[in-house]
Design an enzyme around this catalytic site. Structure first.
Site, PDB file in Angstrom:
ATOM      1  N   THR A   1       0.335  -6.866   3.771  1.00  0.00           N
ATOM      2  CA  THR A   1       1.652  -6.230   3.752  1.00  0.00           C
ATOM      3  C   THR A   1       1.493  -4.756   4.109  1.00  0.00           C
ATOM      4  OG1 THR A   1       1.435  -5.884   1.361  1.00  0.00           O
ATOM      5  CG2 THR A   1       2.621  -7.856   2.090  1.00  0.00           C
ATOM      6  N   LEU A   2       2.437  -4.241   4.908  1.00  0.00           N
ATOM      7  CA  LEU A   2       2.343  -2.907   5.486  1.00  0.00           C
ATOM      8  C   LEU A   2       3.487  -2.003   5.056  1.00  0.00           C
ATOM      9  CD1 LEU A   2       1.508  -4.136   9.116  1.00  0.00           C
ATOM     10  CD2 LEU A   2      -0.141  -3.466   7.336  1.00  0.00           C
TER      11      LEU A   2
ATOM     12  N   ASN B   1      -2.470  -5.531   0.371  1.00  0.00           N
ATOM     13  CA  ASN B   1      -1.658  -4.552   1.076  1.00  0.00           C
ATOM     14  C   ASN B   1      -2.591  -3.746   1.986  1.00  0.00           C
ATOM     15  OD1 ASN B   1      -2.847  -2.468  -0.458  1.00  0.00           O
ATOM     16  ND2 ASN B   1      -1.198  -2.484  -1.968  1.00  0.00           N
TER      17      ASN B   1
ATOM     18  N   ASP C   1       6.353  -4.173 -18.095  1.00  0.00           N
ATOM     19  CA  ASP C   1       6.216  -2.946 -17.316  1.00  0.00           C
ATOM     20  C   ASP C   1       7.032  -1.820 -17.940  1.00  0.00           C
ATOM     21  OD1 ASP C   1       4.635  -4.244 -15.459  1.00  0.00           O
ATOM     22  OD2 ASP C   1       6.308  -4.728 -14.123  1.00  0.00           O
TER      23      ASP C   1
ATOM     24  N   GLN D   1      -4.595  -5.484  -7.423  1.00  0.00           N
ATOM     25  CA  GLN D   1      -4.955  -4.346  -8.270  1.00  0.00           C
ATOM     26  C   GLN D   1      -6.359  -4.444  -8.855  1.00  0.00           C
ATOM     27  OE1 GLN D   1      -2.231  -6.319  -8.641  1.00  0.00           O
ATOM     28  NE2 GLN D   1      -0.458  -5.173  -9.368  1.00  0.00           N
TER      29      GLN D   1
ATOM     30  N   PHE E   1      -2.993   0.258 -17.226  1.00  0.00           N
ATOM     31  CA  PHE E   1      -2.758  -1.120 -17.656  1.00  0.00           C
ATOM     32  C   PHE E   1      -3.634  -1.453 -18.853  1.00  0.00           C
ATOM     33  CE2 PHE E   1      -3.610  -5.692 -17.372  1.00  0.00           C
ATOM     34  CZ  PHE E   1      -2.324  -6.185 -17.279  1.00  0.00           C
TER      35      PHE E   1
ATOM     36  N   GLY F   1       4.120  -8.313 -14.450  1.00  0.00           N
ATOM     37  CA  GLY F   1       2.871  -9.052 -14.319  1.00  0.00           C
ATOM     38  C   GLY F   1       2.913  -9.838 -13.020  1.00  0.00           C
TER      39      GLY F   1
ATOM     40  N   ASP G   1       4.872  -8.957  -4.732  1.00  0.00           N
ATOM     41  CA  ASP G   1       4.922 -10.260  -5.400  1.00  0.00           C
ATOM     42  C   ASP G   1       6.103 -11.083  -4.899  1.00  0.00           C
ATOM     43  OD1 ASP G   1       2.707  -9.478  -6.941  1.00  0.00           O
ATOM     44  OD2 ASP G   1       4.005  -8.573  -8.461  1.00  0.00           O
TER      45      ASP G   1
END
Length: 345
Positions: A223-224, A195, A12, A172, A116, A48, A257
């Site tokens: 997930t929020l 998400n 990253d 993603q 990416f 990753g 993650d």
């Protein structure tokens, strides 16, 4: 139960923009968008999705099996993962392509723009998961995280054929998958992870309603962000677990993650989804305070203290036997000395 995590292993490149991306978007000029951002910082970090999830599982002592494709530049990264409890024997090394690269810019509101380059990730489709797992009979769950789309499809189908439980985490890759591909990846998953934005995108791609999605998966975990996490199942039950409050935000990259690692670890130990979500939120809070996806460390005392203060003593007490294993995966691989067993005071 050991967990195999398939998906992307990447480097990253993280940048910080001091302003707000949304303030630079002009609604009647979006058809000819051309923007350049002067950023304050540039950091290169290990990342990753698959490696991030495996890293969190390794810290918790679960000895996860990482499955993905990398380039010949992976040696230092592999050493890092091994030292943190990750089994990299399922990683394929390309002789032609470098390890995948991600470039991500985050603004002051934690909004992100990322690009990416897959590199060696395109060769993940050549990994025969069923053949690989013949040497790992103790694998009880496979996580299908963002990867080469053909690899995601192939590995999902292999899990179904083998009757091996899997978690679908398209994340993603939803932006580039067709509706048919998303439906194929989701169908039969024990857990579906998205998400909040991805949940809406998944419905748009599949053409399914939320109820139709839930008829095809064991449970849907969304997930929020600061709102915590929502867990839904086909029987109509829905549980929302709040996030850990008051966590300073250093970098949101990889926070989801880390949540997945904590959640799946607790589920593997036999805890309820609500308890698993609490542990996941605690790991997410640890990752949120670091720069990069793997810039955090864990101790059992620290995890239990946060669980007790953010949620309740009973949740923390119930996880004591399992959190004694924190650090053991790394110790076994790197020869580190274990701390004495602990109790919750």
């Amino acid at each position: 139960m050991r967990i195999a995590v398939t998906g992307c292993i990447a480097t990253d490149h993280l940048m910080t923009f001091p302003g707000r991306i949304t303030e630079l978007l002009i609604s009647d000029r979006l058809h000819a968008l051309s923007l350049s951002f002067l950023v304050d910082s540039l950091e290169m970090r290990r990342g990753g999705a698959a490696a991030n999830i495996a890293f969190g599982l390794g810290l918790l002592g679960l000895d996860p099996l990482l499955v993905g494709a990398v380039g010949g530049d992976f040696a230092d990264y592999e050493t890092w993962l091994n030292e943190h409890g990750v089994d990299t024997s399922g990683v394929r090394v390309s002789v032609r392509q470098p390890t995948a690269r991600s470039v991500c810019m985050t603004d002051q509101d934690s909004n992100q723009i990322a690009s990416f380059h897959p590199g060696a990730m395109t060769e993940a489709r050549d990994i025969d998961l069923r053949q690989l797992l013949t040497g790992h009979q103790d694998i009880g769950l496979v996580v299908i995280s963002p990867d080469d789309p053909e690899a995601m499809r192939f590995h999902t189908e292999q899990c179904r054929e083998a009757g091996l439980p899997f978690a679908a985490d398209p994340s993603q890759q939803l932006a580039r998958l067709t509706g048919a591909e998303v439906r194929e990846l989701v169908y039969g998953a024990r857990w579906l992870f998205t998400n909040e934005y991805e949940s809406a995108l998944l419905l748009e791609r599949t053409g399914w309603s939320g109820r139709e999605v839930l008829r095809r998966v064991g449970a849907w975990v969304t997930t929020l962000g600061a709102g915590g996490v929502r867990i839904e199942s086909a029987d109509g039950r829905s549980t929302t677990v709040p996030a850990v409050p008051g966590v300073p935000v250093a970098d949101p990259t990889g926070v989801g993650d880390a949540f997945r690692a904590g959640f799946l670890a607790a589920c593997g130990w036999g805890h309820s989804p609500a308890t698993a979500a609490r542990l996941g939120c605690v790991l997410a809070a640890e990752a949120l305070g670091g720069r990069g996806s793997q810039d955090y460390d864990l101790t059992a005392r620290q995890l239990l203290a946060t669980l007790a203060s953010a949620y309740d003593y009973r949740t923390a007490q119930g996880l004591v036997p399992d959190l004694r294993n924190v650090g053991r995966g790394a110790s076994r691989r790197a020869g580190w000395r274990l701390s004495p067993p602990m109790t919750l005071a």
